[in-house]
Design an enzyme around this catalytic site. Sequence first.
Site, PDB file in Angstrom:
ATOM      1  N   TRP A 101       0.816  -1.210   0.000  1.00  0.00           N
ATOM      2  CA  TRP A 101       0.000   0.000   0.000  1.00  0.00           C
ATOM      3  C   TRP A 101       0.851   1.261   0.000  1.00  0.00           C
ATOM      4  O   TRP A 101       0.508   2.245  -0.655  1.00  0.00           O
ATOM      5  CB  TRP A 101      -0.975  -0.029   1.172  1.00  0.00           C
ATOM      6  CG  TRP A 101      -1.916  -1.173   1.078  1.00  0.00           C
ATOM      7  CD1 TRP A 101      -1.976  -2.273   1.895  1.00  0.00           C
ATOM      8  CD2 TRP A 101      -2.909  -1.391   0.066  1.00  0.00           C
ATOM      9  NE1 TRP A 101      -2.954  -3.139   1.459  1.00  0.00           N
ATOM     10  CE2 TRP A 101      -3.537  -2.630   0.338  1.00  0.00           C
ATOM     11  CE3 TRP A 101      -3.326  -0.651  -1.043  1.00  0.00           C
ATOM     12  CZ2 TRP A 101      -4.560  -3.138  -0.454  1.00  0.00           C
ATOM     13  CZ3 TRP A 101      -4.354  -1.162  -1.838  1.00  0.00           C
ATOM     14  CH2 TRP A 101      -4.957  -2.389  -1.547  1.00  0.00           C
ATOM     15  N   ASP A 170      -1.167   6.824   6.602  1.00  0.00           N
ATOM     16  CA  ASP A 170      -2.273   5.948   6.216  1.00  0.00           C
ATOM     17  C   ASP A 170      -2.478   4.987   7.380  1.00  0.00           C
ATOM     18  O   ASP A 170      -1.656   4.099   7.622  1.00  0.00           O
ATOM     19  CB  ASP A 170      -1.912   5.197   4.935  1.00  0.00           C
ATOM     20  CG  ASP A 170      -2.982   4.190   4.511  1.00  0.00           C
ATOM     21  OD1 ASP A 170      -3.982   4.033   5.246  1.00  0.00           O
ATOM     22  OD2 ASP A 170      -2.801   3.555   3.461  1.00  0.00           O
ATOM     23  N   LYS A 194     -11.874  -1.503   8.074  1.00  0.00           N
ATOM     24  CA  LYS A 194     -11.127  -2.354   8.997  1.00  0.00           C
ATOM     25  C   LYS A 194     -11.603  -2.127  10.443  1.00  0.00           C
ATOM     26  O   LYS A 194     -12.106  -3.027  11.075  1.00  0.00           O
ATOM     27  CB  LYS A 194      -9.621  -2.068   8.898  1.00  0.00           C
ATOM     28  CG  LYS A 194      -9.029  -2.153   7.499  1.00  0.00           C
ATOM     29  CD  LYS A 194      -9.068  -3.542   6.926  1.00  0.00           C
ATOM     30  CE  LYS A 194      -8.102  -3.726   5.766  1.00  0.00           C
ATOM     31  NZ  LYS A 194      -8.288  -2.790   4.646  1.00  0.00           N
TER      32      LYS A 194
END
Length: 359
Positions: A101, A170, A194
């Site tokens: 990511w 992030d 999440k």
Amino acid sequence: MERIFFQPGPTTLPKEVLSRAKAEWDDFEETGLNIMEHSHRGKSYETVHDQAKERLKRLMDIPETHDVLFLQGGASLQFAMVPMNLLESGKKAKYALTGSWSEKAYKEASKIGQCEIAISGKDTQYRTMPSMDYQASDEDAYLHITSNNTIYGTQWPDLNIFSHPNLVADMSSDILSRAINVSDYALIYAGAQKNLGPSGVTAVIIRKDLLHENEKLPNILSYHIHAKNNSLYNTPPVYSIYLLNLVLQWVEEQGGVAEMEERSTKKAKTIYDVIDASSGFYKGYASLESRSLMNITFTLENSELEQQFINECEISGIFGLKGHRSVGGFRASIYNSVPLESCEKLAKFMVQFQEKYGK
């Protein structure tokens, strides 16, 4: 038989949240409508929207220097919006590469302006978080980090090592799982699916001095415009924010972030202890000092045994453990909504599986 899930994302939601949403499905607060049928300009939704914003501020102790936005497009859109809004001409964006990511975030930003890799853990196949030996310079627009890496099962164990004046993070996969000092960050973003709720909404926490007007940016990509309109510039993902609000309420009722952190530590230890005591039968992917409290990654000796593990897991009512294709093996995602009892059941199964197939 009870079924338990370790979904990597979207993850499961707390049962209490699902029950509340079910009870309000066709009649939100005696209005005769589901909340997503209400106008996003109306009082019913406005209350939910503002509650979610205030709850996140309380839970994370967000100071008045920062604003909270609820945007769409997931973390992937933030890979572009961050440099579009923060990467000024003549400056460079610096990125810490710690997994897939962060690589994607770096590549996206490189299309927009000058970017450099500050530190990288790629030489260890992202098994270990790299040493933080980078010093900020005057040319930096910001330093971008990814706090937890879902695919590899690694996590920055100490976020206090970062002292950059414009630190961007992030936190999609570990937000609300441990206490952080929001004042240390210029911007935090997190896809909800999440620890915050369902997919469809992204929380952005941004320092207000960064909310510059930029007439060259399309309005929909401007943090300034979204903040000016209280995240209501366009129709928001009403139901996702409604559920996010219920999840935040659940976290408050459970004891807040401190309780989530204590639970995360216990849950992770329950599974890691089995891996560490297995004499190599279970092989952890991440190095000891970089282990994630959200995503536990491990492998077995061969693919045939791994397939047998999955088959017997599902027979036992345990689902969602298949690892990402780039790592293989298994990944137990133990986000906030996953109870300790589920981790204990998995740990017990792992011990029994080793007794059955270990040499």
